[in-house]
Motif scaffolding. Structure first.
Motif, PDB file in Angstrom:
ATOM      1  N   TYR A 151       0.844  -1.190   0.000  1.00 26.95           N
ATOM      2  CA  TYR A 151       0.000   0.000   0.000  1.00 26.95           C
ATOM      3  C   TYR A 151       0.880   1.240   0.000  1.00 26.95           C
ATOM      4  O   TYR A 151       2.012   1.222   0.510  1.00 26.95           O
TER       5      TYR A 151
ATOM      6  N   SER B 239      -2.599  -2.082   5.436  1.00 27.58           N
ATOM      7  CA  SER B 239      -2.768  -0.691   5.014  1.00 27.58           C
ATOM      8  C   SER B 239      -2.652   0.238   6.214  1.00 27.58           C
ATOM      9  O   SER B 239      -2.602  -0.196   7.369  1.00 27.58           O
TER      10      SER B 239
ATOM     11  N   GLN C   5      -8.240  -2.958   3.482  1.00 26.57           N
ATOM     12  CA  GLN C   5      -8.191  -1.540   3.131  1.00 26.57           C
ATOM     13  C   GLN C   5      -8.764  -0.676   4.246  1.00 26.57           C
ATOM     14  O   GLN C   5      -9.819  -0.977   4.801  1.00 26.57           O
TER      15      GLN C   5
ATOM     16  N   ARG D  98      -9.245  -3.935  -1.940  1.00 20.92           N
ATOM     17  CA  ARG D  98      -8.982  -2.517  -2.149  1.00 20.92           C
ATOM     18  C   ARG D  98     -10.257  -1.809  -2.603  1.00 20.92           C
ATOM     19  O   ARG D  98     -10.970  -2.279  -3.492  1.00 20.92           O
TER      20      ARG D  98
ATOM     21  N   SER E  22      -1.153  -3.306  -5.120  1.00 20.54           N
ATOM     22  CA  SER E  22      -2.040  -2.241  -4.670  1.00 20.54           C
ATOM     23  C   SER E  22      -1.789  -0.978  -5.470  1.00 20.54           C
ATOM     24  O   SER E  22      -0.695  -0.765  -5.996  1.00 20.54           O
TER      25      SER E  22
END
Length: 385
Positions: free
Chosen positions: A59, A109, A169, A228, A361
């Motif tokens: 991320y 994340s 996410q 995501r 990502s």
């Protein structure tokens, strides 16, 4: 490494450390020091500029109030920080000893609230040593260092059986923190978590993390593994949400609706996979009615695809060829692609003429610039050619 499914698909590594897709949980390619590279051109006026190389990056994001900083999350439990494009000698945060990592697990994340400059608080999503899903709050010690000892538990969701489908996410929209959870793993959602509104798995959840006793609100349900998702604030006055929901064996999908309409929405898993009724292992969930259909789905027969990596509707006006287009990729396919999202469909979907090995990502900084990470180490920024 292979992350989002249990099927195995190998790619040749660029170094002696074998890099395979997520489920094999092998380390990525080395720890080469970041160095700016030349932009890689594409036919549509868009290129890729490497901003560094990292250990299994998953991320990329910026922090409000700190436009010169960029944060890169590494699956093994560290967050690296770049200042003016230069990687700092020490990580912003290192919690490798507090998490489980490998396969689909790890540090997944990080998110910074709108008041980060004054509050200093931020949030991370990881899997704990037992594999449970966890969101913790930390505070910064300085602009480039977190105070590890400031950790405060915010959310813990049991994930007791399978190591896959962890979601991962975190995104702020206003002062609310949204996060996506997978359905609990295995294949076909055997416990039917995604359709069960008493389970926090297979959901888009929301909390106000400023509350000391924040309890997750089920915002949307019927999701398989929304690894995501992102918010679209450039297409229309009403903000929208785009979810890349990873499919089972046949289809990958993009769900897209207004943020308001997403509240209470059922995206259909595991009665549906993409637009089609789901009929494979552990199937049998009846059509619940009133489900929100994806605006776009593609089959696994397309280029050897396997797992969608959802991206962003591009807000960077310095990328006119992509402005207001949704960019995404597929973990196995590697091609960067884009489409024009509409509330009831998508148009003009095509390749960008750019590819990234094992994309893990996309990310966005505070200026709306878009990045893409490769699990093999490199992180790139999308640039105008």
């Amino acid at each position: 490494m292979k992350w989002l499914k249990s099927k195995r698909r190998r790619r040749p590594a660029a170094s002696s450390a074998a890099v395979v897709l997520f489920a094999l949980a092998l380390p990525a390619c080395g720890s080469a020091q970041p160095s700016d590279g030349p932009a890689r051109p594409a036919a549509q006026g868009v290129g890729l500029k490497q901003i560094g190389s990292f250990e299994s990056p998953v991320y990329v994001t910026g922090a409000p109030g700190f436009p010169k900083l960029l944060f890169v999350v590494e699956q093994g439990g560290t967050v690296q920080v770049l200042r003016n494009g230069h990687r700092q000698a020490r990580p912003f945060l290192d919690i490798h000893d507090l998490i489980s990592s490998g396969g689909e697990r790890g540090l997944l994340s990080i998110a910074f609230p709108p008041d980060y400059k004054s509050s200093g608080r931020f949030y991370v999503y990881d899997t704990d040593p037992q594999g449970n899903l966890r969101i913790d709050e930390f505070k910064r010690r300085s602009a480039t260092r977190a105070a590890r000892g400031s950790r405060r538990a915010v959310v813990r969701i049991p994930h007791p059986v399978n190591a896959n489908h962890n979601g991962g996410q975190l995104q702020f929209f206003g002062h609310f923190l949204y996060f996506g959870t997978g359905d609990g793993g295995s294949g076909g959602d055997p416990p039917n978590n995604a359709q069960n509104r008493h389970s926090l798995l297979g959901k888009l959840l929301r909390i106000d993390p400023r509350s000391t006793d924040a309890k997750p609100e089920i915002y949307s349900y019927g999701l398989r593994n929304p690894f995501r998702f992102s918010f679209d604030t450039v297409t229309a006055k009403q903000p929208r949400i785009a979810i890349g929901d990873v499919g089972q064996n046949r289809f990958e999908e993009v769900d897209y609706t207004t943020v308001a309409a997403a509240q209470g929405a059922n995206f259909g898993w595991d009665a549906f996979e993409g637009f089609a009724p789901y009929t494979e292992e552990n199937s049998g969930t009846p059509d619940p009615g009133g489900t929100v259909k994806p605006i776009f789905a593609y089959p696994h027969s397309r280029g050897g695809s396997c797992s969608i990596i959802g991206g962003y509707v591009v807000a960077d006006k310095h990328l006119p060829a992509l402005y207001k287009r949704y960019v995404y990729a597929d973990l196995c396919e590697g091609q960067l692609r884009s489409l024009v999202p509409h509330l009831h469909g998508a148009s003009n979907e095509h390749k960008l003429g750019l590819s990234v090995d094992t994309p893990s990502s996309f990310g966005e900084d505070t200026q709306g610039r878009v990045y893409v990470a490769s699990l093999e180490g490199p992180v790139y920024r999308l640039v105008q050619r």
